[in-house]
Design a protein around this motif. Structure first.
Motif, PDB file in Angstrom:
ATOM      1  N   GLY A 189       0.924  -0.330  -7.534  1.00  0.00           N
ATOM      2  CA  GLY A 189       1.061  -1.763  -7.297  1.00  0.00           C
ATOM      3  C   GLY A 189       0.264  -2.236  -6.111  1.00  0.00           C
ATOM      4  O   GLY A 189       0.612  -3.243  -5.512  1.00  0.00           O
ATOM      5  N   ALA A 190      -0.780  -1.502  -5.760  1.00  0.00           N
ATOM      6  CA  ALA A 190      -1.452  -1.817  -4.501  1.00  0.00           C
ATOM      7  C   ALA A 190      -2.093  -3.190  -4.504  1.00  0.00           C
ATOM      8  O   ALA A 190      -1.987  -3.924  -3.535  1.00  0.00           O
ATOM      9  CB  ALA A 190      -2.496  -0.771  -4.190  1.00  0.00           C
ATOM     10  N   ASP A 248      -3.250   4.804  -1.103  1.00  0.00           N
ATOM     11  CA  ASP A 248      -4.096   3.611  -1.025  1.00  0.00           C
ATOM     12  C   ASP A 248      -4.790   3.533   0.332  1.00  0.00           C
ATOM     13  O   ASP A 248      -5.991   3.269   0.426  1.00  0.00           O
ATOM     14  CB  ASP A 248      -3.250   2.338  -1.197  1.00  0.00           C
ATOM     15  N   PHE A 256     -14.203   2.733  -5.437  1.00  0.00           N
ATOM     16  CA  PHE A 256     -14.572   3.123  -4.090  1.00  0.00           C
ATOM     17  C   PHE A 256     -13.955   4.446  -3.673  1.00  0.00           C
ATOM     18  O   PHE A 256     -12.751   4.664  -3.814  1.00  0.00           O
ATOM     19  CB  PHE A 256     -14.179   2.042  -3.073  1.00  0.00           C
ATOM     20  N   GLN A 257     -14.795   5.341  -3.153  1.00  0.00           N
ATOM     21  CA  GLN A 257     -14.368   6.605  -2.551  1.00  0.00           C
ATOM     22  C   GLN A 257     -15.134   6.745  -1.256  1.00  0.00           C
ATOM     23  O   GLN A 257     -16.326   6.453  -1.212  1.00  0.00           O
ATOM     24  CB  GLN A 257     -14.740   7.808  -3.435  1.00  0.00           C
ATOM     25  N   GLU A 258     -14.503   7.210  -0.237  1.00  0.00           N
ATOM     26  CA  GLU A 258     -15.270   7.585   0.942  1.00  0.00           C
ATOM     27  C   GLU A 258     -15.583   9.067   0.855  1.00  0.00           C
ATOM     28  O   GLU A 258     -14.677   9.885   0.685  1.00  0.00           O
ATOM     29  CB  GLU A 258     -14.493   7.300   2.226  1.00  0.00           C
ATOM     30  N   ARG A 294      -5.469   5.889   2.380  1.00  0.00           N
ATOM     31  CA  ARG A 294      -6.460   6.959   2.529  1.00  0.00           C
ATOM     32  C   ARG A 294      -7.758   6.622   1.794  1.00  0.00           C
ATOM     33  O   ARG A 294      -8.788   7.231   2.067  1.00  0.00           O
ATOM     34  CB  ARG A 294      -5.914   8.294   1.979  1.00  0.00           C
ATOM     35  N   ARG A 295      -7.714   5.694   0.815  1.00  0.00           N
ATOM     36  CA  ARG A 295      -8.941   5.387   0.070  1.00  0.00           C
ATOM     37  C   ARG A 295      -9.877   4.444   0.833  1.00  0.00           C
ATOM     38  O   ARG A 295     -11.052   4.345   0.498  1.00  0.00           O
ATOM     39  CB  ARG A 295      -8.599   4.789  -1.294  1.00  0.00           C
ATOM     40  N   LEU A 298     -10.244  -1.627  -2.860  1.00  0.00           N
ATOM     41  CA  LEU A 298      -9.375  -1.124  -3.914  1.00  0.00           C
ATOM     42  C   LEU A 298      -9.561  -1.903  -5.214  1.00  0.00           C
ATOM     43  O   LEU A 298      -8.873  -1.669  -6.177  1.00  0.00           O
ATOM     44  CB  LEU A 298      -7.910  -1.188  -3.468  1.00  0.00           C
ATOM     45  N   VAL A 301      -3.673   3.426  -8.595  1.00  0.00           N
ATOM     46  CA  VAL A 301      -3.306   2.963  -7.260  1.00  0.00           C
ATOM     47  C   VAL A 301      -2.013   2.162  -7.309  1.00  0.00           C
ATOM     48  O   VAL A 301      -1.623   1.536  -6.335  1.00  0.00           O
ATOM     49  CB  VAL A 301      -4.418   2.142  -6.555  1.00  0.00           C
ATOM     50  N   ARG A 347     -14.032  15.887   2.004  1.00  0.00           N
ATOM     51  CA  ARG A 347     -13.288  15.032   1.091  1.00  0.00           C
ATOM     52  C   ARG A 347     -14.257  14.118   0.371  1.00  0.00           C
ATOM     53  O   ARG A 347     -14.976  13.382   1.066  1.00  0.00           O
ATOM     54  CB  ARG A 347     -12.239  14.197   1.855  1.00  0.00           C
ATOM     55  N   PHE A 388       0.822  -1.205   0.000  1.00  0.00           N
ATOM     56  CA  PHE A 388       0.000   0.000   0.000  1.00  0.00           C
ATOM     57  C   PHE A 388       0.853   1.250   0.000  1.00  0.00           C
ATOM     58  O   PHE A 388       1.811   1.359   0.774  1.00  0.00           O
ATOM     59  CB  PHE A 388      -0.879   0.059   1.252  1.00  0.00           C
TER      60      PHE A 388
END
Lengths: 421, 421
Positions: free
Chosen positions: B27-28, A140, B315-317, A142-143, B18, B25, B303, A136
């Protein structure tokens, strides 16, 4: 404060908190019986200098700092500390109010100094007994869905059992602070990788020069553990693990690994230096007490406390903090007679799980010597023990996890000292 | 986060937050289907530079400061501000998490600059319609019973109705912060002096060069008003009124008089400059709206918000803050379709009266343009209005008390801008 509390206080004081004052409160009570009654048309003192010219302009402090008159309120750092071996800086608890510790005064404990980490370069690896190893970036992390909680954090050697115990509340238990933390549920992050059935521990490693490493039971990781990136609203300070740390509410401080770079999911603990050579205790029967995760219920009176002085007889507020790694504080009792009798203190609402709880007790000091102390009872029913009780069970070689009641002695001249030094 | 919330989030995301990520993002996600799966024996990246040598030693910061990598997170101060006329510094809300504002980033608004006050010299006078006029030193005030509460504080012109409205959450509503305050109940202090029956107002005066003066109704003074000396544990900052300020939970910021030097108990308000020439509004019928004490219910998404950019679909918060001068936030609704439909956001516990409440909503962005916004409903049932609704009632000459819903526009490239600029 509830109206009931107000009423109790009003009764306790007959509505005149400063009435019992001697000359030490100066001209404060200017009512009948004094010749210095305030003249409503003339402010005492006269207009102060700082009203006669514009003050500091806006923008002189884009990031604010305390008043120059508070410059003595800093972290309590021993001048003789062994840098990189036992470096710690304590919160000046006796100078603070409420339950939130400001970030500038949050306690520190480092094993290899404070790394200066570029968050854009930082990576957190999650590997081992997972379906999908993951790396991460901070973006990442923070998402993920976020959460915020107020929790205390405490070093397991706060204080250690070896003398000298110190003079002030900070000397004694200043490796303790409390903040609002924001980050990601570790459970969600582990779910993203997918745990294998044999996953029982998570080994956390920091990106400091000590590569501090601790093994965490999977039950805690799937409960309230967090990966934290913010503290009291802003990003973590470097001293607190910037850009990301582990947060294990109620567990001893060193397990809350700072500068977190690796989570290795395993079937067994790794038996790292910090869980074998350090942070274990030799019991009277020769066995080692290891993996002593939880910080037990504890409390301390911060005002009046060691190093302070009562300047007048009459009304005094006794106040302090209580906490438990096992959950909420249920009750705090205070004794003002050396432990012979105890009264319930008022707890400041809201009482939060695994956070500091501020307690208060109104008291009238008669000017005679006194010994005051507090004891915490948590929601499990556990009662904070005396030092003698702890030593009887844990023996003379114990070092960590001293949660003893700590008494303060008040002399006839008002000086407050450690009654157990 | 409750387990129910966790379960809801897990369902919403099918446990892979993710998963919808694109290359942004990095290599997450290294699971099946990628060739860059993490090698469990080789940490990517290699051991970073900051692990290869001891870090900063203990004691280099007796009072800590943020990471040098966060040096852009400072108060938002206009380069064109009129010093000593409309000097204000805004909290960078879009950079913050949780509900606590760190003291270094707490918003400022001054009318005569920031005085540098010696607490040993400072006096607070209480006179007028009382039985016993009193003058208090800071030590006197510290001897009263104390209390601590988390409350927001907000300027009444946050934002004003006049354009331009600004680009970021801070530009719009950054004259807003939240802290844990400790001090004395004003009611107790007034009881100490003894109110005469005709006492209906308390006129508070600051010790700044502007001698800022406001009249406070006696009902508020006998309710939850406080004389505050500490903020987030430590003593007030000079910018916040060191050594003592008035705190009127839920009332407009300027009434929370800083550097408090005088409380004059009266039968009528004093009609000071700040309650006649300023902090009043011209209504469409030509009357003046004055003594508009309460800050109404309000919320804003922090945010994603203006000046930020979504870097990936999926996905977003959505997160933000809500508050009401009238008590607790009961509900926050979020719309992601320009106000056509609304969903309940999750509220972070504990929800406290007259404090910021953090809200969150999981959302999957499909990469199409969108308009997102939030609206707060408080425990009185009041619903945060639109700007059009406010203007229809209050007219074009209104300046203060703009608590309108504020929408953000998300472009196809992820850029977030003020949809109402």
């Amino acid at each position: 404060m509830s109206s009931t509390t107000n009423d109790n206080l009003a009764r306790a004081s007959r509505r005149r908190f400063l009435q019992g004052s001697t000359a030490a409160v100066g001209g404060a009570v200017l009512g009948a019986g004094t010749s210095a009654a305030a003249d409503a048309d003339n402010l005492p003192p006269n207009i102060p200098e700082w009203m006669k010219a514009p003050g500091e302009p806006m923008g002189s402090q884009p990031y604010g700092t305390p008043s120059p008159f508070g410059k003595n309120v800093v972290k309590n750092i021993s001048p003789n500390l062994k840098q990189y071996i036992s470096a710690s800086g304590r919160t000046p608890l006796q100078e603070l109010d409420g339950i939130i510790t400001p970030n500038g005064l949050f306690y520190e404990r480092h094993h290899g100094g404070v790394p200066t980490i570029d968050p854009a370069q930082h990576r957190l690896m999650l590997h081992g007994l997972v379906e999908r190893p993951l790396v991460f970036t901070m973006d990442d992390l923070r998402r993920f869905p976020s959460e915020s909680h107020i929790y205390f954090l405490e070093c397991s050697g706060n204080p250690v059992y070896t003398k000298p115990y110190g003079k002030t509340a900070s000397d004694l238990v200043g490796l303790l602070s409390c903040a609002e933390w924001t980050g990601v549920s570790l459970k969600l992050v582990l779910q993203e990788a997918g745990l294998k059935p044999e996953a029982k521990w998570v080994v956390a490693e920091g990106a400091d020069a000590a590569a501090l490493t601790r093994s965490i039971p999977i039950e805690k990781c799937l409960d309230d553990a967090m990966l934290v990136y913010s503290q009291n609203g802003e990003r973590l300070r470097p001293q607190q693990g910037y850009p990301v740390r582990l947060l294990l509410p109620g567990f001893e401080g060193n397990m809350n690994v700072k500068w977190l770079r690796r989570l290795h999911v395993t079937a067994e603990p790794i038996y790292s230096r910090e869980e074998t050579s350090k942070y274990t205790d030799l019991m009277p029967d020769g066995s080692a007490r290891e993996f002593s995760f939880y910080m037990e219920a504890k409390s301390i009176i911060t005002r009046p406390s060691g190093g302070q002085r009562l300047t007048t007889k009459g009304f005094q507020e006794i106040t302090g903090i209580a906490w438990s790694g096992h959950g909420k504080i249920a009750r705090v009792e205070v004794s003002v007679d050396g432990g012979k009798s105890w009264q319930d203190a008022q707890l400041q609402e809201p009482v939060l799980t695994r956070a500091l709880t501020r307690f208060r007790l109104p008291w009238r000091w008669d000017g005679q010597p006194a010994v005051i102390q507090s004891r915490a009872i948590d929601e499990t029913g556990y009662v904070q023990p005396t030092l003698a009780e702890l030593l009887a069970v844990r023996g003379e070689n114990h070092f960590y996890h001293n949660n003893a009641i700590w008494p303060w002695r008040i002399a006839a001249d008002g000086e407050v000292t450690n009654a157990q030094a």
